[in-house]
Structure formats: C-alpha cells, structure tokens
Motif scaffolding. Structure first.
Motif, PDB file in Angstrom:
ATOM      1  N   SER A 253       0.829  -1.207   0.000  1.00  0.00           N
ATOM      2  CA  SER A 253       0.000   0.000   0.000  1.00  0.00           C
ATOM      3  C   SER A 253       0.858   1.250   0.000  1.00  0.00           C
ATOM      4  O   SER A 253       1.680   1.461   0.891  1.00  0.00           O
ATOM      5  N   SER A 254       0.701   2.068  -1.015  1.00  0.00           N
ATOM      6  CA  SER A 254       1.320   3.393  -1.105  1.00  0.00           C
ATOM      7  C   SER A 254       0.575   4.173  -2.177  1.00  0.00           C
ATOM      8  O   SER A 254      -0.097   3.578  -3.032  1.00  0.00           O
TER       9      SER A 254
ATOM     10  N   LEU B  61      -1.175  13.216   0.538  1.00  0.00           N
ATOM     11  CA  LEU B  61      -1.754  14.076  -0.492  1.00  0.00           C
ATOM     12  C   LEU B  61      -2.724  13.301  -1.373  1.00  0.00           C
ATOM     13  O   LEU B  61      -3.574  13.889  -2.040  1.00  0.00           O
ATOM     14  N   LYS B  62      -2.574  11.975  -1.376  1.00  0.00           N
ATOM     15  CA  LYS B  62      -3.446  11.107  -2.174  1.00  0.00           C
ATOM     16  C   LYS B  62      -4.473  10.410  -1.291  1.00  0.00           C
ATOM     17  O   LYS B  62      -4.892   9.293  -1.576  1.00  0.00           O
TER      18      LYS B  62
ATOM     19  N   TYR C  47      -6.911  -4.872  -4.537  1.00  0.00           N
ATOM     20  CA  TYR C  47      -7.452  -5.219  -3.221  1.00  0.00           C
ATOM     21  C   TYR C  47      -6.262  -5.291  -2.272  1.00  0.00           C
ATOM     22  O   TYR C  47      -5.667  -6.345  -2.055  1.00  0.00           O
ATOM     23  N   ILE C  48      -5.907  -4.117  -1.735  1.00  0.00           N
ATOM     24  CA  ILE C  48      -4.724  -3.966  -0.893  1.00  0.00           C
ATOM     25  C   ILE C  48      -5.128  -3.215   0.373  1.00  0.00           C
ATOM     26  O   ILE C  48      -5.477  -2.029   0.305  1.00  0.00           O
ATOM     27  N   PRO C  49      -5.107  -3.831   1.528  1.00  0.00           N
ATOM     28  CA  PRO C  49      -5.485  -3.124   2.763  1.00  0.00           C
ATOM     29  C   PRO C  49      -4.570  -1.939   3.008  1.00  0.00           C
ATOM     30  O   PRO C  49      -3.360  -2.004   2.729  1.00  0.00           O
ATOM     31  N   ASN C  50      -5.126  -0.865   3.528  1.00  0.00           N
ATOM     32  CA  ASN C  50      -4.303   0.276   3.912  1.00  0.00           C
ATOM     33  C   ASN C  50      -3.433  -0.097   5.113  1.00  0.00           C
ATOM     34  O   ASN C  50      -3.758  -1.000   5.880  1.00  0.00           O
ATOM     35  N   THR C  51      -2.332   0.601   5.269  1.00  0.00           N
ATOM     36  CA  THR C  51      -1.432   0.328   6.387  1.00  0.00           C
ATOM     37  C   THR C  51      -2.096   0.688   7.710  1.00  0.00           C
ATOM     38  O   THR C  51      -3.103   1.400   7.757  1.00  0.00           O
TER      39      THR C  51
ATOM     40  N   PHE D 100      -6.698   6.239  -0.728  1.00  0.00           N
ATOM     41  CA  PHE D 100      -6.755   5.350   0.431  1.00  0.00           C
ATOM     42  C   PHE D 100      -8.188   5.234   0.957  1.00  0.00           C
ATOM     43  O   PHE D 100      -8.589   4.167   1.432  1.00  0.00           O
ATOM     44  N   ASP D 101      -8.941   6.338   0.870  1.00  0.00           N
ATOM     45  CA  ASP D 101     -10.346   6.283   1.295  1.00  0.00           C
ATOM     46  C   ASP D 101     -11.139   5.321   0.410  1.00  0.00           C
ATOM     47  O   ASP D 101     -11.968   4.539   0.902  1.00  0.00           O
TER      48      ASP D 101
END
Length: 466
Positions: A279-280, A370-371, A295-299, A375-376
């Motif tokens: 995630s980035s 900034l992005k 499908y990548i969970p946020n940190t 992530f939301d």
C-alpha cells in the motif's frame, strides 16, 4: 527352500535406461512434455565456431531443473546425484557409461547466459499451462519472501573502509618500486554506527542486503517477488529484488513482468490482491493507470476518522477536543508524499488528555497523504464483503506457493553471487514449480472434461473460497 543371492559383476550386459525408468516417474513424464530444442537458437549467440564444444544448452537447463525438483541447488551435488540416478540420466539424455559435465561448467554457463534466456524458458512453460486452459490471468495474488543470500554477516564492512582498502591497494601497486610507503588506513574503532544498508555492505556479495523478519535474526537476503494466478496456483511472474526495497516500490516492476509473460497469449490481468506492505499512493496510482482493480489493505497508520480531532480546511490545521491547534509544518515521505501537522509542546504539557493522547511524547503529530482519496476508496472497497473475501483468497493462494518454493524447490537460499544470478535462480525455481503443476494437471485430467461432466464452474466468491 531359502534363497541366497550371489553377485558377480558382469563385463558385458544388455541394458537400456528406458526399460528401467517407470512410466509414472516424474523425469520420464517431463521428458515427454518438455521440448527444449528452441534453446539451441536462443543460446547460439553466446558461442563461436571454433574451440572445444560446450555443455549442451538443453542438458544444462535440465540439470538445473533437477536441482530444484530435488531441492538441491548445489551444482556439485546435482552432478553427483545425476551420476547415481537412472531416471535423471534418462531425462538429460546420458547413458550410464557417459561422463557427465563438470560441476563448474554449470556455474560458468549460468553466468554466460543472459536473463532473457531464462525468461524465455519460463514463458515457454507458462505457455504450455495456458494452452491447456489452466489459467485465465484475470486475478493475480502478489507477495514477497526473503531468500537468503550466499554471504555471511561476518562479511559486512563499512563502505568507507572498503573504499579506503581499495585505494590503499591501488597505491601500493603504483608505488611498489618506491621506498616511500603510504600510511596505512586507520583501523575501524569499536564505536561504529549501527549496521544499516546505507553505510555497510557485504564484501562477498555487495548486492545482498541486511533485512530481518519480526522475531528472526538479521541476515543478508534478497527479496523474492512473485505473482500467482488465483484460479490455478500457477506462478505468472517471479524475480529477485534488493532486500531493502519496500514491497510497494516493487509492485510496478511485478506488474510489468506479469504483462510481459501473459499478455502475448491474449490474457489480461483485471484484479491484483496483495497485503498492506504493497500500500502506497504511487502503487495505487499505478494500478489505476493500468485499469486494474486492487485489493490492498491500507497500512495500520491509516485512519478513516481521526477521533478527537477536527480538520479546519480554511486554515489547513487540525483542532483537538481541548481547543489546541496542530499546524501544518511540512511534507515527508510516508507511503507517498504526506502533509505533517504538529502541536505545540506547551499546549500538550498540561493537557488533561495527554496520557491517552500522546503518552510519553512531548507533542502530537498527524500525517495526511496528499493522495488520501485513493486510500479512502481502497478502505471502502476492502470493507465490503468481496474485498474481505479477497484477503482469504490471497492467503490461501500465494502463501502456500511460497512455502512450497522455500521448503521443497530450493529457494530457501541462492547459491550464487549477485542479484542477476539470484534472479536466474528464482526463475528456475518458478519453472520447476509450474512444471510440477503441469504434470499434476495431466494426471488429474482435463478441466474441460470436468466442465463437460459438471457444467461451467461458478466463479462467485463462495466458490472461489471453497
């Protein structure tokens, strides 16, 4: 009547390897399905027209495959094993009285061939899997694993000292005939800074990097990155990266490899499943630019809502429940470029909520990428039922494949020096794995036959899990 066997070695005998290798032997089956004649053309550019004949390219790659299939990547032991095994001799096309190649020939030939030759072989095996209808390429699970480098921690030295040693040796050679000798470089003190990859490197393998898993000891490793088709457990890409790189930094290169390996056969990746290490903001933007649903969970640092803090958009600051402000202080690299907000020490010093808010710290900081909308959106996707099930699919797909490679297919440690050779080793391990899947598919029968018997499979999430 009791039997008693008397043995007397014969001078002459009628013997054929093909009569002694059972029909269900893995190497007999591989010999039937694996056509490597294309390697003669692929490797022709590495040889001249004069001199002694080298090892046959087909024999070379078959011997490497034997090493990974037998979980024995040592070149010396591969040759010793082949000399004692009738099935391996039959596979590589040698008779029992023929002298096998010297083990050092394997090492030299591995260095001689470029990565393109190894990638070509990987694609050929993958094509056989695709031609049999074993994978669609639609959904890929991505993960990484540390692979031990062929270097010990004792070989680590400070980079500055290593440079001094090189300069010192050069000066000695230049002034060897002179009576004046340069002063010896000072010995390193015992107060050296903490070991890290920025200041230290291995003298044995400079490409290896120090890395560690929680609860494990620090080792010199390479980072293996691979993708697995979730419908067939076939490896669609595999390769070596420096072990100090983040998974998120490797994702774009992994996607390039997947495209290179399957796009030529009319397959397209539509979904990527990975863990939170991938995630980035740059990784998420890469997926969007390629039209891939991730499908990548946020940190763990991601918070959908910041409890106790309200954002003041007009003044670009946060206000806490106690009325104190966290002002914008600058940008930093944190899973992409992030904005940092910080409170005053004086505001937090006597705050009644200090213990629960900042603990022993002197001030409160908040970071906002900034992005953040990316992530939301990912948080919303992963909160849905399908997104949660995708994590189960990832865990049950790529993690068992990694375990298989490490435990049974010689990828626990590379026996070479340098990242290019480490990459070739991992590619060969992936080829060996896919070949075993290909043979198993042949044993279990055609998937098309199963569809004829039971109908087209249901690709709903319930059936994906089962």
């Amino acid at each position: 009547m009791q039997g008693k066997k008397h043995y007397q070695e014969k001078f002459f005998t009628n013997f054929q390897l093909s009569d002694r290798v059972p029909a269900d032997n893995i190497y007999r089956k591989l010999k039937d399905i694996l056509d490597l004649r294309f390697l003669y053309e692929a490797t022709a550019k590495y040889y001249g027209k004069d001199g002694q004949k080298s090892i046959d390219p087909v024999v070379f790659f078959k011997l490497l495959l034997v090493g990974y299939l037998e979980n024995q990547p040592s070149d010396r032991r591969i040759v010793n094993m082949a000399a004692m095994r009738l099935d391996i001799l039959y596979f590589i096309g040698y008779d029992i009285d023929e002298e096998l190649p010297w083990h050092s020939t394997l090492s030299r030939t591995r260095q001689l061939y470029d990565e393109d030759v190894f990638n070509t072989l990987f694609k050929q095996v993958l094509k056989q899997c695709i031609d049999k209808g074993m994978l669609t390429g639609k959904r890929q699970a991505v993960d990484s694993v540390y692979v031990k480098a062929n270097a010990a921690m004792d070989s680590i030295r400070e980079k500055a000292i290593m440079d001094d040693a090189v300069d010192f040796t050069r000066q000695l050679k230049e002034e060897d005939s002179s009576d004046d000798r340069p002063d010896r470089p000072e010995k390193p003190t015992n107060t050296a800074p903490k070991r890290n990859n920025a200041t230290r490197a291995s003298t044995t393998d400079p490409d290896a990097r120090m890395s560690v898993k929680p609860g494990k000891i620090t080792r010199l490793n390479y980072l293996g990155q691979l993708s697995v088709d979730t419908g067939s457990y076939i490896i669609t890409s595999i390769g070596a990266f420096h072990a100090d790189k983040k998974d998120s930094q490797c994702l774009e290169a992994v996607l390039d490899k997947i495209d290179s390996n399957i796009k030529g056969y009319g397959l397209t990746t539509e979904e990527i499943i990975a863990d939170a290490n991938y995630s980035s903001s740059s990784a998420l933007e890469t997926l969007i630019s390629r039209g891939i649903t991730g499908y990548i969970p946020n940190t763990g640092t991601y918070k959908q809502e910041r409890t106790g803090f309200t954002y003041d958009e007009d003044n670009d600051r946060y206000l806490c429940d106690q009325g104190n402000a966290l002002k914008f202080i600058g940008y930093k690299e944190h899973h992409g470029i992030s904005k940092t907000y910080m409170s005053k020490r004086s505001d937090c010093k006597n705050c009644p909520a200090r213990k629960t808010c900042i603990g022993k710290a002197s001030y409160k900081t908040l970071t906002n990428s900034l992005k953040r909308p990316l992530f939301d959106e990912m948080h919303k996707r992963m909160s849905e039922s399908y997104g949660r099930q995708m994590m189960i699919v990832r865990q049950s797909t790529v993690e068992p494949v990694i375990g298989n490679l490490i435990e049974y297919l010689g990828m626990r440690k590379v026996n070479t020096i340098g990242i290019k050779l480490a990459n070739k080793c991992m590619i060969m391990a992936g080829i060996a794995y896919n070949l075993k899947k290909l043979l198993k598919y042949g044993i279990n029968g055609s998937w098309q036959a199963l569809i004829m018997l039971y109908g087209k499979p249901d690709y709903s999430i319930a059936n994906i899990i089962t």
